[in-house]
Design a protein around this motif. Structure first.
Motif, PDB file in Angstrom:
ATOM      1  N   CYS A   3       0.841  -1.336   0.041  1.00  6.41           N
ATOM      2  CA  CYS A   3      -0.302   0.062   0.010  1.00  6.41           C
ATOM      3  C   CYS A   3       1.036   1.496   0.211  1.00  6.41           C
ATOM      4  CB  CYS A   3      -0.928   0.110   1.366  1.00  6.41           C
ATOM      5  SG  CYS A   3      -1.775  -1.370   1.646  1.00  6.41           S
ATOM      6  N   THR A   6      -1.729   7.291   2.156  1.00  7.60           N
ATOM      7  CA  THR A   6      -2.221   8.691   1.509  1.00  7.60           C
ATOM      8  C   THR A   6      -1.897   9.297   2.401  1.00  7.60           C
ATOM      9  OG1 THR A   6      -3.854   7.367   0.974  1.00  7.60           O
ATOM     10  CG2 THR A   6      -2.954   6.966  -0.870  1.00  7.60           C
ATOM     11  N   TYR A  21      -3.876   3.297   0.463  1.00  8.27           N
ATOM     12  CA  TYR A  21      -4.243   2.731  -0.796  1.00  8.27           C
ATOM     13  C   TYR A  21      -4.159   1.620  -1.182  1.00  8.27           C
ATOM     14  CZ  TYR A  21      -5.943   2.845  -6.137  1.00  8.27           C
ATOM     15  OH  TYR A  21      -6.817   2.570  -6.864  1.00  8.27           O
ATOM     16  N   TYR A  28      -9.038   2.687  -1.444  1.00  2.62           N
ATOM     17  CA  TYR A  28      -8.300   3.583  -0.352  1.00  2.62           C
ATOM     18  C   TYR A  28      -9.084   2.665   1.173  1.00  2.62           C
ATOM     19  CZ  TYR A  28      -6.869   7.114  -2.933  1.00  2.62           C
ATOM     20  OH  TYR A  28      -6.010   8.859  -3.288  1.00  2.62           O
ATOM     21  N   THR A  96      -5.523   8.312 -10.599  1.00  4.27           N
ATOM     22  CA  THR A  96      -7.140   7.900  -9.697  1.00  4.27           C
ATOM     23  C   THR A  96      -7.837   8.775  -8.864  1.00  4.27           C
ATOM     24  OG1 THR A  96      -5.358   8.339  -7.626  1.00  4.27           O
ATOM     25  CG2 THR A  96      -5.932   5.555  -7.379  1.00  4.27           C
TER      26      THR A  96
END
Length: 230
Positions: A3, A6, A21, A28, A96
């Motif tokens: 991941c 974020t 994420y 997420y 994204t």
């Protein structure tokens, strides 16, 4: 599960709220330990945009929209791999990000009560996401000098303007002061992204309904695909 970190945002005391994420699941999520947020002491060495491995625990959590991303993880909680490169971050954000904040949270779900934007409980379709903007400004409210409040105004690519959005990045006030000012897309290759989140449901005593308040978790500015704001 590999991941990207974020978001690391402030809470009361030494607790932090994180967002990650998943590169495998393309979504997420909000990592929790037995249903609770982590203490800052438990994520030492983990920074914004770190690449980490986490292990979902499999424990079921009772969730309701818009906070549908909660996920319990088990020890070792965050295994640091490396920092994400500028190119990787640029590709991640461009792949994204939404251009319309209202569309991102779900058409018709984002409302305004007084000066505050948010979403009613049991509405919307997410509480974490990224929006691309062409302008934003970070300001400082010093009504309470001992605990200043930082706010963001922005215009997303749909042309919608949002103001008085709380800026909740976990950082020292001196670091936040360095972020104050206006940011604007000047050239075609400039890209500006805001990481957005929703607080848990509450009421300030003046709203008609309880609401999950819109927040800005952090931001990323690119010039010629190079990150320029960190």
């Amino acid at each position: 599960m590999r991941c990207i970190v974020t978001g690391i945002t402030e809470m009361s005391g030494t607790k932090v709220c994180m967002s990650l994420y998943s590169l495998e699941d393309k979504r997420y999520f909000r990592p929790l330990k037995n249903g609770y947020n982590f203490d800052i002491s438990e994520i030492l060495g983990i920074d914004l945009y770190s690449l980490v491995d986490v292990n979902p625990s499999g424990d079921e959590l009772l969730m309701e929209y818009p906070h549908c991303e909660d996920l319990n993880i088990e020890s070792p909680y965050f295994t640091f791999i490396r920092e994400y490169t500028d190119k990787e971050l640029y590709d991640f954000f461009t792949d994204t990000a939404y251009v319309d904040t209202k569309e991102m949270f779900g058409e018709g779900s984002l409302i305004k009560q007084g000066r505050t934007w948010g979403i009613l409980s049991n509405t919307g379709k997410r509480s974490l996401g990224t929006v691309e903007v062409d302008y934003f400004e970070i300001t400082k409210d010093t009504f309470n000098p001992e605990k200043p409040s930082y706010r963001v105004s922005f215009r997303d690519l749909s042309g919608e303007l949002y103001s008085n959005i709380k800026f909740v990045i976990k950082a020292l006030p001196s670091k936040k002061d360095e972020m104050l000012g206006e940011y604007e897309k000047e050239y075609e290759d400039d890209r500006l992204f805001l990481r957005l989140s929703l607080a848990r449901e509450w009421n300030n005593g003046q709203w008609e309904d309880d609401m999950c308040v819109l927040q800005v978790s952090n931001f990323a500015c690119f010039e010629n695909k190079e990150l320029v704001n960190l």
